[in-house]
Scaffold this motif. Sequence first.
Motif, PDB file in Angstrom:
ATOM      1  N   HIS A   1       0.861  -1.190   0.000  1.00  0.00           N
ATOM      2  CA  HIS A   1       0.000   0.000   0.000  1.00  0.00           C
ATOM      3  C   HIS A   1       0.893   1.234   0.000  1.00  0.00           C
ATOM      4  O   HIS A   1       1.726   1.384   0.900  1.00  0.00           O
ATOM      5  N   GLU A   2       0.706   2.085  -1.009  1.00  0.00           N
ATOM      6  CA  GLU A   2       1.525   3.296  -1.123  1.00  0.00           C
ATOM      7  C   GLU A   2       0.639   4.491  -0.771  1.00  0.00           C
ATOM      8  O   GLU A   2      -0.322   4.804  -1.500  1.00  0.00           O
ATOM      9  N   ALA A   3       0.977   5.133   0.337  1.00  0.00           N
ATOM     10  CA  ALA A   3       0.107   6.183   0.865  1.00  0.00           C
ATOM     11  C   ALA A   3       0.021   7.390  -0.073  1.00  0.00           C
ATOM     12  O   ALA A   3       1.019   7.806  -0.670  1.00  0.00           O
TER      13      ALA A   3
ATOM     14  N   ARG B   1      -5.699   7.421   2.362  1.00  0.00           N
ATOM     15  CA  ARG B   1      -5.806   6.782   1.038  1.00  0.00           C
ATOM     16  C   ARG B   1      -4.477   6.187   0.610  1.00  0.00           C
ATOM     17  O   ARG B   1      -3.411   6.645   1.036  1.00  0.00           O
ATOM     18  N   PHE B   2      -4.588   5.163  -0.237  1.00  0.00           N
ATOM     19  CA  PHE B   2      -3.358   4.549  -0.741  1.00  0.00           C
ATOM     20  C   PHE B   2      -3.577   3.994  -2.144  1.00  0.00           C
ATOM     21  O   PHE B   2      -4.715   3.840  -2.590  1.00  0.00           O
TER      22      PHE B   2
ATOM     23  N   SER C   1       4.356  -0.613   2.952  1.00  0.00           N
ATOM     24  CA  SER C   1       4.746  -0.051   1.649  1.00  0.00           C
ATOM     25  C   SER C   1       5.879  -0.847   1.006  1.00  0.00           C
ATOM     26  O   SER C   1       6.519  -1.691   1.647  1.00  0.00           O
TER      27      SER C   1
ATOM     28  N   LYS D   1       4.951   4.845  -6.642  1.00  0.00           N
ATOM     29  CA  LYS D   1       4.316   5.354  -5.408  1.00  0.00           C
ATOM     30  C   LYS D   1       4.167   6.870  -5.553  1.00  0.00           C
ATOM     31  O   LYS D   1       4.931   7.503  -6.319  1.00  0.00           O
TER      32      LYS D   1
ATOM     33  N   ILE E   1       3.549  12.519  -0.073  1.00  0.00           N
ATOM     34  CA  ILE E   1       2.385  12.059   0.701  1.00  0.00           C
ATOM     35  C   ILE E   1       1.810  13.288   1.394  1.00  0.00           C
ATOM     36  O   ILE E   1       2.525  13.961   2.157  1.00  0.00           O
TER      37      ILE E   1
END
Length: 404
Positions: A202-204, A209-210, A258, A286, A290
Motif C-alpha cells: 500500500h503506497e500512501a 488513502r493509498f 509499503s 508510489k 504524501i
Amino acid sequence: MSILSGKNILLGITAGIAAYKTASLVRLFIKAGANVKVVMTPASKDFVTPLTLSTLSKHPVISSFTNEDDDNATWNNHVELGLWADLFLIAPVTANTMSKMASGNSDNILLATYLSAKCPVYFAPAMDLDMYKHESTNNSIEKLESFGNIMIPATSGELASGLVGKGRMAEPEYIIAFLENDIVKGLPLYGKQVLITAGPTHEAIDPVRFIGNQSSGKMGFEIANAAASLGAKVILVSGPTHQSINNNNLITVIPVVSANDMYIASHKYFENSDIAILSAAVADYKPKFIAEQKIKKAASTLNLELEKTKDILASLGEIKQQQILVGFALETNNELENAIAKLKKKNLDLIVLNSLNDDGAGFGGNTNKVTIIDKNENSINYGLKSKAEVAKDLMDEILKQFNA
Ligand code: CTP
C-alpha cells in the motif's frame, strides 16, 4: 500448522499407570492434525479403556490378534497397521515390553506390530525408579537404540509407588514437542532460512488513502507453509493481507505496508537466508509526495505525481552470494520471452511465470497455473492446481537447485 499434520501416528500403549495420560496424548495428536490409531497390550486395558481411546482417535482400538466382538472372529492385521504408520510411538512402555521388543518376542499384537513396523519407532518408558535403574532395563534400552529406535526419556518426580525419582513418563506436551523437533531435524531444509515476500503493498497518498493492488497474499503464504513443512525457518515479509499462519513455530511473519518497508525488511533478512522467494505484488510506482492532511476535493481533476519504487528482487540479485533467488512474473504477452528476460536481468536462479491469459491463474483465487523456468532456460509447465500444490511444486524445484 504442526509438522505432525497429516501424519499417520500409531500409538502403542502398555500396562503402566502412566497409560491414563495417553488420552491427552491422543487429543494433542488430533489437535496437531495427525491421524491416530491405537494398539494396546491386553494388560494395559486395566489402566485406560479402549472406549476412551477409540472415541478420541475416531478409530477402533486394537488389543488382540482377533476381533473378539465379531461372531466371525476377524483377524487384526498387524502388518497392515505397521505399514500404515508414518511413526510408531510406544508410550508408556514398561520394562517388560522393552525387554520383549529387544528380544523379538511377539506374544501380543503390539509386539507383533512393532516387529512389522518400517517407520521410525519412539518409546517413552515409565516405571518405578529401581526398575528404571536396573542393568537389564538399561540393556533393553541400549538394544532398542541400536535398532534405531528413539527413546523419549523418563523424567524425575513422584512415582505411583510413592517413591521419588526417575521413572515418570514424559508429559504429553513434551512428547509432542520432542517428536516435532526430531521430525524437523530429518527434513531437507532443516537449519536453512527461507525469505519470502507476499501480498500487495500500500503506497500512501494521504493519511487515509493509498494505491494498492488485488494481490491476496495466498500464494506467498502457501509457499511459507510448504517451505516450513520441509523443515526451513521461514521469514515471511507480508504486505497488508487477510491471510494468517496457523500456529507454526517455524514461520515468523514480518508485517509491512509499503514497498519501501518491504525493501528494508527483505534486505535485513536476506544475508542470512539460503533461499529467497519474492512472490509479493510490489507497487512499481508510489506517490512522490504524501499529503500530510487528507486531500480535500476541489478541482474536477487531480494529478498525482508518481515515482518508481525500488525493485526489491533486482536489488537482491545484485548482492546475491550463495542464496537461491526466485522471482515471479505476471505476464500478458510474449510470456516466456519476457519471463526469461526478467530472470536474466534480475540475476535469478528460477522464475515462476503466471500468465493472465490462463483461466484460474494469478491474483485472488485459490488456484494457479505456472511455468517454472531455470537459469538454463529449461521450463516446466504445470497444470491448473491449488496454490498449496503450486507451492509444493515450486519447493521441489528449489530443492533440486539446492542439492545440485
Ligand atoms: N518485484 C520486487 N520489487 C518491485 C517490483 C517487483 O521485488 N518493486 C518482484 C516481484 O515480487 C516479482 C518480480 O519482481 O517477483 C516481478 O515483478 P513484475 O511486476 O512482474 O515485473 P517488473 O520487473 O516490475 O516488470 P514489469 O512490471 O514491467 O513487467
